[in-house]
Design an enzyme around this catalytic site. Structure first.
Site, short mmCIF file in Angstrom:
data_model
loop_
_atom_site.label_atom_id
_atom_site.label_comp_id
_atom_site.label_asym_id
_atom_site.label_seq_id
_atom_site.Cartn_x
_atom_site.Cartn_y
_atom_site.Cartn_z
N PHE A 24 7.41 -32.87 0.08
CA PHE A 24 8.51 -33.83 -0.10
C PHE A 24 8.01 -35.28 -0.02
O PHE A 24 8.59 -36.11 0.68
CB PHE A 24 9.62 -33.62 0.94
CG PHE A 24 10.41 -32.35 0.75
CD1 PHE A 24 10.37 -31.65 -0.43
CD2 PHE A 24 11.22 -31.88 1.78
CE1 PHE A 24 11.11 -30.48 -0.59
CE2 PHE A 24 11.97 -30.71 1.61
CZ PHE A 24 11.90 -30.01 0.43
N PRO A 25 6.93 -35.63 -0.74
CA PRO A 25 6.43 -37.01 -0.68
C PRO A 25 7.39 -38.02 -1.29
O PRO A 25 7.26 -39.22 -1.02
CB PRO A 25 5.12 -36.94 -1.47
CG PRO A 25 5.33 -35.82 -2.44
CD PRO A 25 6.14 -34.81 -1.68
N LEU A 26 8.35 -37.52 -2.10
CA LEU A 26 9.35 -38.41 -2.70
C LEU A 26 10.69 -38.30 -1.99
O LEU A 26 11.74 -38.65 -2.54
CB LEU A 26 9.51 -38.09 -4.19
CG LEU A 26 8.26 -38.29 -5.04
CD1 LEU A 26 8.51 -37.91 -6.49
CD2 LEU A 26 7.76 -39.73 -4.94
N GLY A 27 10.68 -37.80 -0.76
CA GLY A 27 11.89 -37.79 0.04
C GLY A 27 12.57 -36.45 0.17
O GLY A 27 13.40 -36.26 1.04
N GLY A 28 12.26 -35.50 -0.71
CA GLY A 28 12.88 -34.19 -0.61
C GLY A 28 14.03 -34.01 -1.56
O GLY A 28 13.87 -34.03 -2.78
N PHE A 29 15.23 -33.86 -1.02
CA PHE A 29 16.40 -33.57 -1.83
C PHE A 29 17.05 -34.88 -2.29
O PHE A 29 18.11 -35.28 -1.82
CB PHE A 29 17.38 -32.70 -1.04
CG PHE A 29 16.77 -31.42 -0.57
CD1 PHE A 29 16.52 -30.39 -1.45
CD2 PHE A 29 16.41 -31.25 0.75
CE1 PHE A 29 15.93 -29.20 -1.03
CE2 PHE A 29 15.82 -30.06 1.20
CZ PHE A 29 15.58 -29.04 0.30
N TYR B 164 7.45 -19.58 -5.06
CA TYR B 164 8.00 -20.59 -5.96
C TYR B 164 8.38 -19.89 -7.28
O TYR B 164 7.57 -19.79 -8.20
CB TYR B 164 6.97 -21.68 -6.27
CG TYR B 164 6.63 -22.61 -5.13
CD1 TYR B 164 7.35 -22.64 -3.95
CD2 TYR B 164 5.58 -23.51 -5.27
CE1 TYR B 164 7.03 -23.51 -2.93
CE2 TYR B 164 5.24 -24.40 -4.25
CZ TYR B 164 5.96 -24.39 -3.08
OH TYR B 164 5.63 -25.26 -2.08
#
Length: 284
Positions: free
Chosen positions: A212-217, A59
């Site tokens: 990606f708990p918020l959907g990812g991209f 990262y």
């Protein structure tokens, strides 16, 4: 709803944590985020009760900030009870915005030692082996590489082991070698569920910490979530996170951000209680 989880049976952590992926850069192509802002976000997260931070040595923004370095600068010497989890396995070469390959078993020790050095730690609380990229998990064997991490655990360099982006078969293969404390697969409440693997985690008291708990991209535009958010006067990300925590007692949330305002918004989701009809709508 319980707010805590006993990771590996001996590390009590809040079920709402923080993911460090977006600290160096918010999108794969850049630009780099401000290092000072990232340090302030980390410090504020801990002030607000975060005691589980998920990171990786890959990262970073090439020529710019790196998540591990920011974590050390912001938080070392680390407060008692703070759990830092990292991932090894993917290879990221010069010019790669994201890992493009996999390290062989022979190079995993060096990658673990890299994380130890960058974070300024003598032992890593949780290390995930991550096989594969963003494609669907396969059933390729993971035993040889997981056994290397199990050996490092026996040496005392790692406290607990995890797996990221794996199938149920890969989880069972790894559990035949050493205990698995956590799984990190792609998951959010708008996607089809990883039902078989999540059920295994619940039976064995293995943490399930989706990436990606918020959907990812991009935040999903989902009618169910939008309606729930409107009813509660909440934001869509808050509903996504509260839905995860309500779905299973082994679920951990590790949303990441490069924005101080979004940090506060995300962490407030731990206090959002969804009604039974909200949860029923999310499970359809």
């Amino acid at each position: 709803m319980t707010r805590h989880f006993d990771l590996g049976g001996d590390l009590r952590i809040s079920r709402m944590g923080f993911g460090a992926m977006r600290l160096p850069v918010s999108t794969l192509g850049g630009p780099a985020n401000d290092r000072g802002t990232g340090i302030k976000i980390l410090q504020r997260a801990v002030e607000l009760g975060v005691d589980h931070i998920d990171t990786a040595a890959f990262y970073y923004y090439e020529g710019g900030p790196a998540a591990n370095e920011m974590i050390r600068a912001a938080l070392a010497p680390y407060p008692p009870g703070l759990v830092v989890a990292t991932k090894v396995g993917p290879y990221r070469g010069p010019g790669d915005p994201y890992p493009s390959g996999q390290l062989p078993a022979s190079e995993l020790r060096a990658e673990v030692e890299r994380n130890l050095t960058e974070l300024g730690l003598d032992r890593l609380d949780l290390v995930y082996l991550r096989p594969g990229g963003l494609e669907a998990p396969s059933d390729e064997p993971v035993g040889e590489r997981f056994a290397v991490l199990a050996g490092l655990r026996e040496e005392g360099l790692i406290r607990h082991l995890g797996l990221s982006h794996v199938s149920p078969a890969q989880l069972e293969e790894a559990r035949g070698i050493a205990p698995v404390a956590a799984v990190q697969n792609r998951f959010d409440v708008t996607r089809s569920r990883d039902a078989e693997l999540l059920a295994s985690c619940e039976r064995e008291h293995i943490a399930y910490a989706p990436y990606f708990p918020l959907g990812g991209f991009g935040i999903p535009d989902d009618a169910r979530v939008n309606a729930i958010a409107a009813r509660h006067g909440a934001t869509v990300p808050q509903v996504l996170l509260a839905g995860l925590l309500a779905l299973s007692p082994v679920m951990l949330a590790i949303p990441g951000t490069g924005s101080p305002a979004h940090l506060e918004e995300n962490l407030a989701a731990a206090d959002l209680t969804l009604a039974p009809e909200d949860l029923a709508a999310l499970k359809r």
